[in-house]
Design an enzyme around this catalytic site. Structure first.
Site, PDB file in Angstrom:
ATOM      1  N   GLY A   1       2.278  -0.355   9.240  1.00  0.00           N
ATOM      2  CA  GLY A   1       1.713  -0.371  10.580  1.00  0.00           C
ATOM      3  C   GLY A   1       0.991  -1.619  11.029  1.00  0.00           C
ATOM      4  O   GLY A   1       0.228  -1.567  11.987  1.00  0.00           O
TER       5      GLY A   1
ATOM      6  N   GLU B   1      -0.860   6.844   9.021  1.00  0.00           N
ATOM      7  CA  GLU B   1      -0.284   7.234  10.307  1.00  0.00           C
ATOM      8  C   GLU B   1       0.945   6.418  10.674  1.00  0.00           C
ATOM      9  O   GLU B   1       1.816   6.878  11.407  1.00  0.00           O
ATOM     10  CB  GLU B   1      -1.344   7.116  11.406  1.00  0.00           C
ATOM     11  CG  GLU B   1      -1.485   5.765  12.074  1.00  0.00           C
ATOM     12  CD  GLU B   1      -2.037   4.675  11.167  1.00  0.00           C
ATOM     13  OE1 GLU B   1      -1.798   3.493  11.446  1.00  0.00           O
ATOM     14  OE2 GLU B   1      -2.717   5.020  10.189  1.00  0.00           O
ATOM     15  N   ASP B   2       1.046   5.181  10.150  1.00  0.00           N
ATOM     16  CA  ASP B   2       2.167   4.319  10.510  1.00  0.00           C
ATOM     17  C   ASP B   2       3.496   4.934  10.100  1.00  0.00           C
ATOM     18  O   ASP B   2       4.444   4.983  10.889  1.00  0.00           O
ATOM     19  CB  ASP B   2       1.994   2.926   9.908  1.00  0.00           C
ATOM     20  CG  ASP B   2       1.570   2.960   8.445  1.00  0.00           C
ATOM     21  OD1 ASP B   2       1.522   4.055   7.845  1.00  0.00           O
ATOM     22  OD2 ASP B   2       1.277   1.890   7.886  1.00  0.00           O
ATOM     23  N   ASN B   3       3.567   5.403   8.873  1.00  0.00           N
ATOM     24  CA  ASN B   3       4.824   5.981   8.397  1.00  0.00           C
ATOM     25  C   ASN B   3       5.100   7.335   9.046  1.00  0.00           C
ATOM     26  O   ASN B   3       6.259   7.678   9.318  1.00  0.00           O
ATOM     27  CB  ASN B   3       4.802   6.130   6.876  1.00  0.00           C
ATOM     28  CG  ASN B   3       6.201   6.281   6.286  1.00  0.00           C
ATOM     29  OD1 ASN B   3       7.032   5.399   6.409  1.00  0.00           O
ATOM     30  ND2 ASN B   3       6.460   7.415   5.667  1.00  0.00           N
TER      31      ASN B   3
END
Length: 397
Positions: A191, A216-218
């Site tokens: 991210g 949260e990015d993945n």
């Protein structure tokens, strides 16, 4: 074959295409809202933020988010906003607590108030090339693409542990990141620098819905992937200046990444040791010795050749990324560092003996750190401790 791979990497990162979107008028170019969450003073913070002001793109806005009114990054942001008065930019102070993830809490207000549908979330500790936005929009406008991201790249280590971190990011991590995204069989996103459409993410609940996850990015990438939207990488990198890192910090970072991934992408995390040079070398040596005992009389002989070839390939990739790395060219007295282009500086561990010193430590530590990470659940991020839960969420300790 290794020389061919090295040449292909050089073509990708040293021969970057000219962005088509950047040549459009402001009326025709898709608008982009750049979100830069801030907390504290990252290394080269002013140069990092300056790179977003200097984007060669006709229509974008900059939204800087800080959770606290006394954050030390605020004076730097205010100075840059004043210097680049012609750039549409705002500083947003305050956070909304929507979950355990402080980065999401920091960005929710900026996300909700963004003018444009295309959102570019760009971490404060990275800088990008001035044409990164144009090339990224070119990729995002292609049919079926829902997310564009960039290869993380490390520069300017000033300690031995930081050199080991740089070698990891610019060799093993870069290889796997590029390979998985080239094959495109699953979502694999880091991210530091991501573009996507807010209208697409809102179908999955919006940014606030991901506040309960630390990685949260993945999770965002998987949510877009589940909508049938594939990911693309432009020929750009998100470059981070490492500075000084202690051995404890290096080990903590590696453990944190594994512990975050083991509940989110379990199958990929379980196979991770089999992508490492030592495990692959031992398996290959044993197989070659037993299949062809006359040609391979000694496992040690096969392993030595294997490890030397692996190291040379990593070094070619390492040199390619460093040669292609770029940074904002600070102009005027407001520049924090006044360094200009990092490519003009000699980078620590750039040459073969220095690289090998850090590479050997990285390879030897890989399996012990993996085992240590897999048996634990606690991580530390921004001076706060968390416990990773089996559903991919986390709780503060």
């Amino acid at each position: 074959m290794l020389t061919l791979f090295s040449r292909l990497r050089q073509l990708r990162y040293n021969k970057k295409p000219k962005p088509k979107s950047s040549s459009l008028s402001a009326a025709l170019a898709p608008g982009v809202s750049i979100l830069r969450p801030l907390k504290g003073l990252d290394l080269e913070l002013e140069a990092n933020l300056r790179s977003s002001f200097q984007q060669n793109y006709p229509k974008f806005e900059l939204l800087f988010s800080v959770a606290s009114a006394d954050d030390p990054s605020i004076p730097i942001v205010q100075r840059l906003i004043k210097e680049y008065s012609k750039v549409d930019s705002r500083l947003i102070i305050g956070e909304q607590i929507v979950g355990i993830n402080p980065k999401i809490n920091n960005m929710v207000t900026s996300y909700d108030s963004a003018k444009y549908d295309i959102i570019w979330i760009l971490d404060s500790n990275v800088h990008v090339d001035e044409d990164t936005l144009g090339r990224s929009v070119d990729e995002l406008e292609k049919p079926g693409i829902g997310l564009v991201h960039h290869l993380p790249m490390a520069t300017q280590p000033s300690s031995y542990a930081a050199q080991v971190e740089q070698v990891f990011l610019n060799t093993n991590h870069a290889k796997m990141y590029l390979a998985i995204n080239t094959v495109g069989i699953a979502s694999c996103v880091m991210g530091k620098s991501n573009l996507y459409r807010r209208s697409d993410l809102d179908k999955a609940g919006g940014l606030a819905a991901f506040g309960k996850y630390m990685a949260e990015d993945n999770i965002v990438g998987e949510a877009l992937w589940a909508q049938g939207l594939r990911h693309a990488m432009s020929a750009d990198m998100a470059c981070q200046v490492l500075g000084k890192i202690t051995p404890k910090e290096y080990c903590g970072r590696r453990a944190r990444w594994v512990r975050l991934r083991k509940y989110i992408v379990t199958a990929a995390t379980l196979t991770e040791p089999f992508t490492e040079s030592i495990v692959c070398g031992l398996m290959g040596s044993w197989a070659a010795h037993h299949l062809w005992p006359l040609a391979v009389p000694s496992m040690a002989y096969f392993f030595a050749i294997h490890w030397m070839a692996w190291g040379m390939n990593d070094y070619w990739l390492y040199r390619t990324l460093l040669d292609a790395s770029s940074s904002p060219s600070p102009s005027g007295p407001a520049s924090a560092s006044g360094r200009g282009d990092y490519r003009s500086k000699k980078q620590p561990s750039y040459y073969w003996p220095d690289f090998m010193r850090a590479w050997l430590a990285r390879e030897l530590l890989a399996l012990p750190l993996y085992i240590y990470a897999m048996v634990g659940t606690e991580i530390s991020w921004r001076h706060q401790r968390y416990r990773c839960l089996s559903d991919g969420t986390a709780m503060a300790i």
